[in-house]
Design a protein around this motif. Sequence first.
Motif, PDB file in Angstrom:
ATOM      1  N   GLN A  14       0.825  -1.198   0.000  1.00 17.30           N
ATOM      2  CA  GLN A  14       0.000   0.000   0.000  1.00 17.30           C
ATOM      3  C   GLN A  14       0.862   1.251   0.000  1.00 17.30           C
ATOM      4  O   GLN A  14       0.550   2.244  -0.676  1.00 17.30           O
ATOM      5  CB  GLN A  14      -0.929  -0.004   1.227  1.00 17.30           C
ATOM      6  N   LEU A  15       1.972   1.211   0.739  1.00 14.79           N
ATOM      7  CA  LEU A  15       2.871   2.363   0.784  1.00 14.79           C
ATOM      8  C   LEU A  15       3.427   2.650  -0.605  1.00 14.79           C
ATOM      9  O   LEU A  15       3.475   3.804  -1.038  1.00 14.79           O
ATOM     10  CB  LEU A  15       3.998   2.098   1.782  1.00 14.79           C
ATOM     11  N   ARG A  16       3.819   1.602  -1.320  1.00 14.29           N
ATOM     12  CA  ARG A  16       4.370   1.802  -2.666  1.00 14.29           C
ATOM     13  C   ARG A  16       3.305   2.323  -3.627  1.00 14.29           C
ATOM     14  O   ARG A  16       3.604   3.148  -4.491  1.00 14.29           O
ATOM     15  CB  ARG A  16       4.952   0.491  -3.193  1.00 14.29           C
ATOM     16  N   GLY A  20       3.811   5.896  -5.127  1.00 13.19           N
ATOM     17  CA  GLY A  20       3.921   5.873  -6.584  1.00 13.19           C
ATOM     18  C   GLY A  20       2.943   6.826  -7.236  1.00 13.19           C
ATOM     19  O   GLY A  20       3.276   7.511  -8.213  1.00 13.19           O
ATOM     20  N   ALA A  21       1.719   6.898  -6.683  1.00 14.07           N
ATOM     21  CA  ALA A  21       0.724   7.823  -7.216  1.00 14.07           C
ATOM     22  C   ALA A  21       1.157   9.272  -6.989  1.00 14.07           C
ATOM     23  O   ALA A  21       0.981  10.134  -7.863  1.00 14.07           O
ATOM     24  CB  ALA A  21      -0.625   7.569  -6.558  1.00 14.07           C
ATOM     25  N   ALA A  23       4.296  10.305  -6.713  1.00 13.39           N
ATOM     26  CA  ALA A  23       5.426  10.548  -7.617  1.00 13.39           C
ATOM     27  C   ALA A  23       4.939  10.788  -9.044  1.00 13.39           C
ATOM     28  O   ALA A  23       5.462  11.660  -9.749  1.00 13.39           O
ATOM     29  CB  ALA A  23       6.388   9.365  -7.573  1.00 13.39           C
ATOM     30  N   ASP A  24       3.926  10.030  -9.474  1.00 11.72           N
ATOM     31  CA  ASP A  24       3.392  10.225 -10.830  1.00 11.72           C
ATOM     32  C   ASP A  24       2.752  11.605 -10.975  1.00 11.72           C
ATOM     33  O   ASP A  24       2.878  12.251 -12.027  1.00 11.72           O
ATOM     34  CB  ASP A  24       2.364   9.134 -11.142  1.00 11.72           C
ATOM     35  N   ALA A  25       2.048  12.038  -9.919  1.00 12.62           N
ATOM     36  CA  ALA A  25       1.405  13.352  -9.965  1.00 12.62           C
ATOM     37  C   ALA A  25       2.447  14.466 -10.065  1.00 12.62           C
ATOM     38  O   ALA A  25       2.296  15.415 -10.836  1.00 12.62           O
ATOM     39  CB  ALA A  25       0.525  13.551  -8.733  1.00 12.62           C
ATOM     40  N   ILE A  26       3.523  14.329  -9.281  1.00 16.29           N
ATOM     41  CA  ILE A  26       4.586  15.341  -9.348  1.00 16.29           C
ATOM     42  C   ILE A  26       5.310  15.250 -10.687  1.00 16.29           C
ATOM     43  O   ILE A  26       5.643  16.264 -11.307  1.00 16.29           O
ATOM     44  CB  ILE A  26       5.584  15.147  -8.187  1.00 16.29           C
ATOM     45  N   GLY A  27       5.546  14.018 -11.156  1.00 14.94           N
ATOM     46  CA  GLY A  27       6.257  13.819 -12.412  1.00 14.94           C
ATOM     47  C   GLY A  27       5.509  14.350 -13.613  1.00 14.94           C
ATOM     48  O   GLY A  27       6.125  14.644 -14.652  1.00 14.94           O
ATOM     49  N   SER A  28       4.176  14.493 -13.508  1.00 19.63           N
ATOM     50  CA  SER A  28       3.422  15.063 -14.618  1.00 19.63           C
ATOM     51  C   SER A  28       3.715  16.546 -14.799  1.00 19.63           C
ATOM     52  O   SER A  28       3.449  17.124 -15.854  1.00 19.63           O
ATOM     53  CB  SER A  28       1.910  14.867 -14.386  1.00 19.63           C
ATOM     54  N   PRO A 209      -5.329  15.717  -6.284  1.00 11.88           N
ATOM     55  CA  PRO A 209      -4.836  15.078  -5.054  1.00 11.88           C
ATOM     56  C   PRO A 209      -4.966  13.561  -5.126  1.00 11.88           C
ATOM     57  O   PRO A 209      -6.001  13.044  -5.550  1.00 11.88           O
ATOM     58  CB  PRO A 209      -5.754  15.658  -3.965  1.00 11.88           C
ATOM     59  N   VAL A 210      -3.919  12.860  -4.746  1.00  6.90           N
ATOM     60  CA  VAL A 210      -3.934  11.399  -4.733  1.00  6.90           C
ATOM     61  C   VAL A 210      -3.758  10.848  -3.328  1.00  6.90           C
ATOM     62  O   VAL A 210      -3.756   9.633  -3.130  1.00  6.90           O
ATOM     63  CB  VAL A 210      -2.831  10.838  -5.659  1.00  6.90           C
ATOM     64  N   ALA A 211      -3.603  11.738  -2.340  1.00  6.80           N
ATOM     65  CA  ALA A 211      -3.473  11.323  -0.942  1.00  6.80           C
ATOM     66  C   ALA A 211      -3.924  12.475  -0.058  1.00  6.80           C
ATOM     67  O   ALA A 211      -3.973  13.630  -0.489  1.00  6.80           O
ATOM     68  CB  ALA A 211      -2.030  10.937  -0.622  1.00  6.80           C
TER      69      ALA A 211
END
Length: 326
Positions: A14-16, A20-21, A23-28, A209-211
Motif C-alpha cells: 500500500q505504501l508503494r 507511486g501515485a 510521484a506520478d502526480a509530481i512527475g506530470s 490530489p492522490v493522498a
Amino acid sequence: MSAPQTRSDLDLAQLRRTTGAIADAIGSVIEGKPDVVRIALTALLAEGHLLIEDVPGVGKTMLAKAMARAIDCSVRRVQFTPDLLPSDVTGVSIYNQETRDFEFKPGAIFANVVLGDEINRASPKTQSALLECMEERQVTVDGVTYHLEAPFIVVATQNPIEMEGTYPLPEAQRDRFLARVSMGYPGTASELAMLSSHGSSSPLDLVQPVATAADVRELVAQTREVWVSEAVKQYVVDISESTRSTSDLRLGASPRATLHLLRAARAQAALEGRDHVLPDDVQSLAVPVLAHRLLLTPDALLARRTAQDVVTNLVQRVPVPAGPVS
C-alpha cells in the motif's frame, strides 16, 4: 539477529502504491527528474525538510507546488524578501478591542506544506524564526507555544548564483534541512515536451490530489517501522565520524545529520518496498543529506574540491558492514 515483530505489520504494498501515485502526480509537472522527485518523497516520509538549490527557471517552485497539490494538504507560500519580519512567518498577538484580550493571528508557518521561496533573500533574523518550527514543530510567541499539525514539511528554494541582495543560510539553518537537491537543466526531450505541456496552460492545474494528510501521516508511521540492523546503524555513525576527522573539512556532520541520514535511509527502503535498510540506501543518500551541512577548509577550496566530492570520497573509504543487515 531477529527483527522486531512490527516488521510483519508493514503494509509495504500500500505504501508503494500511494507513494507511486504521488510521484506520478509530481512527475506530470516536473518531467525527466525522477531522482529529484524521489528525494522530495524521501524527505516527506522521513519527516524532514527539503532545500532546493539551483539557478532560476529550472522548476524549483513548481516542484514544491506539485507535491503540495498531490497530497491535498494545507499549503502556505512565503516569499522571502529583505523586509520580511519574523512575525510574518510565525504569527503575532493582536489586541482585540471587543474581547479586551490579545488574540493570536497565525503566520504562514501554520500549514502542512510551507513553501519558502528564495529563502536566502530574508535577513538572518527572519531566517532564525524558522529554527524552532523546523526542529521542534512548534512556534513560541509571547511565551505561548503553539504546535504545528502533522505532516509538516518546509520546502525552501534558493538561488546560489545571484549574490546581490541575498544572505547566506546560517549553519544552524542548513543543518535543519534533511536533504538538499539540485534540479539541474532538463534533457532535450524533456525540455521539448515542456514547450508543449506548458505552452497553453499550467500543468499544475491538472494535478489532482492522490493522498490526504491522514494518508501521509500513516505513510510516515509505516516508515518509522522499517528495520535497521546494528551493523547499518554503525555504518551511518562511521560515515558521520569520518567527516569530522578529514583534513578537507573544518565543520563535519552533526549528530542531527547522523539521525537524518538514518531516517532518510528508512524512507528510501520503504519506497523500494523493503522492510529493512541496506548499506546501499545509506550510500546513495549520503551526498544529498550531508553535503550541504559541511564547511570546507581553505586548502580544499583552493584545490577546487566540493563538499559533494568530499562526501563521495569518504563513503568510498568507510568499510561497508559485513554482518547481517536484513
